[in-house]
Enzyme design. Structure first.
Site, PDB file in Angstrom:
ATOM      1  N   ASP A  52      -1.555  -9.880  -4.920  1.00 54.88           N
ATOM      2  CA  ASP A  52      -2.879  -9.360  -4.606  1.00 54.88           C
ATOM      3  C   ASP A  52      -3.739  -9.604  -5.838  1.00 54.88           C
ATOM      4  O   ASP A  52      -3.632  -8.901  -6.836  1.00 54.88           O
ATOM      5  CB  ASP A  52      -2.787  -7.870  -4.280  1.00 54.88           C
ATOM      6  CG  ASP A  52      -4.143  -7.240  -4.010  1.00 54.88           C
ATOM      7  OD1 ASP A  52      -5.167  -7.948  -4.125  1.00 54.88           O
ATOM      8  OD2 ASP A  52      -4.179  -6.031  -3.705  1.00 54.88           O
ATOM      9  N   ASN A  85       0.832  -1.208   0.000  1.00 56.60           N
ATOM     10  CA  ASN A  85       0.000   0.000   0.000  1.00 56.60           C
ATOM     11  C   ASN A  85       0.871   1.265   0.000  1.00 56.60           C
ATOM     12  O   ASN A  85       0.635   2.205   0.749  1.00 56.60           O
ATOM     13  CB  ASN A  85      -0.947  -0.009   1.210  1.00 56.60           C
ATOM     14  CG  ASN A  85      -2.057   1.020   1.088  1.00 56.60           C
ATOM     15  OD1 ASN A  85      -2.394   1.442  -0.005  1.00 56.60           O
ATOM     16  ND2 ASN A  85      -2.619   1.431   2.213  1.00 56.60           N
ATOM     17  N   ASN A 116      -7.086  -9.521  -5.900  1.00 60.58           N
ATOM     18  CA  ASN A 116      -8.301  -8.704  -5.857  1.00 60.58           C
ATOM     19  C   ASN A 116      -9.568  -9.490  -6.194  1.00 60.58           C
ATOM     20  O   ASN A 116     -10.502  -8.952  -6.800  1.00 60.58           O
ATOM     21  CB  ASN A 116      -8.160  -7.484  -6.783  1.00 60.58           C
ATOM     22  CG  ASN A 116      -7.585  -6.286  -6.042  1.00 60.58           C
ATOM     23  OD1 ASN A 116      -8.013  -5.961  -4.946  1.00 60.58           O
ATOM     24  ND2 ASN A 116      -6.589  -5.648  -6.631  1.00 60.58           N
ATOM     25  N   GLU A 141       1.745  -3.022  -5.173  1.00 61.67           N
ATOM     26  CA  GLU A 141       1.368  -1.633  -4.930  1.00 61.67           C
ATOM     27  C   GLU A 141       2.530  -0.843  -4.314  1.00 61.67           C
ATOM     28  O   GLU A 141       2.392  -0.144  -3.315  1.00 61.67           O
ATOM     29  CB  GLU A 141       0.108  -1.539  -4.062  1.00 61.67           C
ATOM     30  CG  GLU A 141      -0.778  -0.393  -4.473  1.00 61.67           C
ATOM     31  CD  GLU A 141      -2.161  -0.392  -3.839  1.00 61.67           C
ATOM     32  OE1 GLU A 141      -2.795   0.672  -3.900  1.00 61.67           O
ATOM     33  OE2 GLU A 141      -2.595  -1.419  -3.282  1.00 61.67           O
TER      34      GLU A 141
END
Length: 275
Positions: free
Chosen positions: A153, A10, A155, A36
């Site tokens: 990730d 993040n 998602n 990310e």
């Protein structure tokens, strides 16, 4: 033993100031896949860009401050590749793969999407291209006597066990029927295995992402969207799968938690020899 961690940070610059650097120094992992990252290598502090004891490769996005993936490994990769041959997606910072002794490891950041919008169409195109590449990747690795790990990730929550509030998210991106069916194909005909679920059957979660809003973390109202997918040979050797959920909300350095899997394979990080 080979230990691999996947974590959406993040924003690597922000995470480094909140506890990621200390976590990296303490981890026993041999490979750490980041998603990310949201920064180009030159924007990172030296100790983050090239952490001591690690070899780092990055795939930043052409969209500044967006996406970005990376792989840290104790052993220097013999090769690395950014993207999977897609004119649309290769420069978007969503895929990088590295060749390590006996195994190819990829870091994936799959688009988030938004139901019934062009963003969801983009996500669907990415998924189709990725699935085809993962099949080719598995076949090539098998011909070379290698295994494959795809960490990241994704998602998407695969089943009702992977999301706390599944009834309230049936029409939202991340839990749509076609997305879930696609993951079933990945963890089936495509030849990959969800090693965390294999080691934690029949339980809720373990969740890997919680919204920063409200009481989602405190109530463990989470989503399991971070997976380590493995080809059959190495998947069978997985002995441990742990989600490193922070003890308290204040101790979080990302809205995701690290997912760490240990495989019982011969892997000498000091000498770069695996079999």
């Amino acid at each position: 033993m080979l230990t691999v961690t996947s974590i959406n940070v993040n924003g690597l610059r922000a995470a480094s100031g909140k506890g990621f650097t200390a976590w990296l120094q303490a981890t026993a992992s041999d490979v750490v896949c980041l998603q990310e990252v949201r920064a180009e290598p030159h924007q990172l502090a030296d100790e983050v860009r090239d952490p001591e004891g690690w070899h780092a490769v990055y795939a930043p996005s052409v969209l500044k401050g967006r996406a970005g993936v990376a792989v840290y490994s104790r052993v220097a990769p013999t090769a690395h590749r950014i993207g999977f041959g897609s004119p649309e997606f290769d420069a978007t910072g969503r895929w990088i793969e590295v060749d390590l002794p006996g195994v190819t490891v990829a870091s994936l950041y799959l688009p988030t999407g938004e139901a019934e919008t062009p963003k969801q169409d983009e996500k669907s195109r990415f998924m189709a291209e990725l699935a085809a590449h993962m099949v080719r990747m598995r076949e090539k690795a098998a011909a070379e006597g290698r295994e494959v790990l795809v960490c990241g990730d994704w998602n998407i929550c695969h089943t009702e066990a992977d999301i706390k509030n599944w009834k309230g998210n049936l029409k939202k991106s991340g839990f749509l029927p076609d997305e879930r069916a696609w993951l079933t194909e990945v963890f089936g005909k495509a030849g990959y295995h969800d090693v965390v679920r294999n080691l934690h059957p029949g339980v809720a979660g373990p969740y890997t992402w919680w919204s920063m809003r409200g009481k989602a973390f405190d109530n463990d109202s989470g989503w399991r969207i971070d997976y380590i997918a493995a080809t059959t040979g190495i998947a069978k050797t997985a002995t441990s799968a742990v989600v490193g959920r922070a003890a308290t909300y204040a101790e979080r350095w990302s809205d995701h938690a690290p997912v760490t899997v240990t495989f019982d394979v011969a892997y000498d990080a000091a000498e770069g020899d695996a079999e």
